[in-house]
Scaffold this active site. Sequence first.
Site, PDB file in Angstrom:
ATOM      1  N   GLU A 129       0.887  -1.160   0.000  1.00 23.75           N
ATOM      2  CA  GLU A 129       0.000   0.000   0.000  1.00 23.75           C
ATOM      3  C   GLU A 129       0.920   1.203   0.000  1.00 23.75           C
ATOM      4  O   GLU A 129       1.638   1.454   0.958  1.00 23.75           O
ATOM      5  CB  GLU A 129      -0.911  -0.022   1.235  1.00 23.75           C
TER       6      GLU A 129
ATOM      7  N   CYS B  11      -2.434   8.273   3.984  1.00 22.28           N
ATOM      8  CA  CYS B  11      -2.369   7.687   2.642  1.00 22.28           C
ATOM      9  C   CYS B  11      -3.679   7.884   1.884  1.00 22.28           C
ATOM     10  O   CYS B  11      -3.706   7.783   0.663  1.00 22.28           O
ATOM     11  CB  CYS B  11      -2.033   6.206   2.740  1.00 22.28           C
TER      12      CYS B  11
END
Length: 676
Positions: free
Chosen positions: A258, A297
């Site tokens: 990720e 994120c």
Amino acid sequence: MSLKQISSFAAGQWVAPGAGARTIASAITGEPFATAGNDALDVQAMLAHARDVGGPALRRLTFHERAKMLKALAQALSERKQALYDLSFETGATQKDHLIDIDGGIGTMFVFASKGRREMPDGHVYLDGDVEQLSRNGTFLGQHVCTPLQGVAVHINAFNFPVWGMLEKLAPTLLAGVPAIVKPATNSCYVTELAVRIMLDSGILPDGALQLVSGGLGDMLDHLTCQDVVSFTGSADTAMKLRQNPVIVTNSVRFVAEQDSLNASILGPDAAPGTPEFDLFVKEVVREMTTKAGQKCTAIRRIIAPEAQVEALIAAISAKLAQTTIGDPRLDGTRMGALVSNGQKADVLAKASLIGQEAERVFGDPDAFEVIGADAEKGAFVPPMLFHCADPDAARHVHDTEAFGPVSTIMGYRDLDHAIALANRGQGSLVTSLITHDPEVARQVVMGAAAFNGRIYINDRDSMQESTGHGSPLPHMVHGGPGRAGGGEEMGGVRGVKHYMQRTALQGSPRMLATIGRKWIPGAPEIQGPAHPFTRKFGELQIGETLHTAPRTITLDDIEHFAHFTGDTFYAHMNEDAAARNPFFPGRVAHGYLLLSFAAGLFVEPNEGPVLANTGLDGLRFMKPVVAGDSIKVRLSVKQKTRRTDDYGEVRWHVTLTNQDDEKVAEYELLTMNAY
């Protein structure tokens, strides 16, 4: 002032910082306050400890026992939240930020504990999907199963969420039955270390289930096998280096990433100033820019709005950003704290400068802003910065440069197709949000942008009061994204657990598959119990224990009485000619629910006993119509047992109704709660 010593936990021992240790500075003051790292860690001993001690101990537990373990760990962390809060301020995070990281991480662990109990078996093998009939007569079947990998999960986490980032990976890993070695980012590893200490000190975890590396991993990745998993969160550059490790490539080590994500938020063409959606959009953008100082994120990096609304949006967003007080996160009046380090500050300013080559900064001056309770020069403080890109089609940096801080760029779109094209310029995002009250707009965006996103968050006046926000990944839903976002998946409920298991296709007889899966399958041996199964307690019932009932004949009077009593006078039950014209029926037929009612009358034991409640039925199918004069009988088999508490458990019964010619007329699964 002595520095805090941030230790690792390796092969059952706490190891203090040593050679190669790094100094960690406070995000608030810029002053050194901790040291972490030890190049002398025996990484092969750590891997062996996990594989040889932790793994077997976890695999001996059932999914439900592991779920109970997760719940107990979450409770232990909850009891020590304040200590985690107090330490986490040094990362620059505010109290509200703590609720996302610490409370959010603990909540994620609770969710996986709950899902493990409700959605996974109280056993060691997870059955993935339905049984496949591979032969004409059903003596040769197929079943996909998932079993725990027999290696170790290496979790490499980012600095921005030192607790949630660990727990959202750790919960599905432990639930799967796989030990973990956690390596947090050094800049915030002191918070992770405290959380790990709390869990280990609780005595809940088996030896070897959890280890911690505070500092570098050394050559640990060079010793992984096909049974191991690497789960990484961080930059695309680092992910690329790790992916290309020869051992990871050669051994096909599972690698979950990720990484960078240029997330977008689209304002629908219907959401003009004055609508609830316009105000909601402004609120979402400002929140995502300032929460965790933009170090998320999932934060909104690109603001995509109708060209006609850009000017109004800039004014509205700037007005709200102007209310954001920046300073020492420990102060009640602070709404945005610092970045995690001065190194991160330098990186954000450099990326913002790059974006500034293609866009005009319309709010936020990094050379002139106020900080309360701290020194702006010494601490890692930056103001929220809003840019406006007048020509997003020609721009490059705004679509591929992520300033990992409170930085976002607004751009206008001509029509919805243009908005979708701009969002997709991110080349793979964790999330794109859409604020609109028009469901057709939502459908068009999903059809055009879903392939480039791991999640699409849609919000409007109907859901805004209960929605969780653009930037909030939930443990129930998949977190990850294609392309630039890394191509991996995390969480997603039981889907996340299966990332740490091997899916295997089993083929064999019903008896074999039923024994392996601890779930009875038609064709597997039936067991004759010593008494009616409804008189036997949960712990006494055996998988495959079966009752065959006597038959009951269905009469025309039964059908008519049921129709008038219930009010269900559908023509297929009451009109011979109309029913005969129906291609599915030979004439008047019995109600399906009449058959279920009569079936219950055939197999139910009426006296008080261990059956406490009927909680529903699954998979009901009617296979063949029943007409007056036909008879039905029932086969009732114990298909599966799931203990719910110390006092009772759920019994799943396989129920088959057949007629006088032994043809199936109906089939379903009955659920009851039985006293233990």
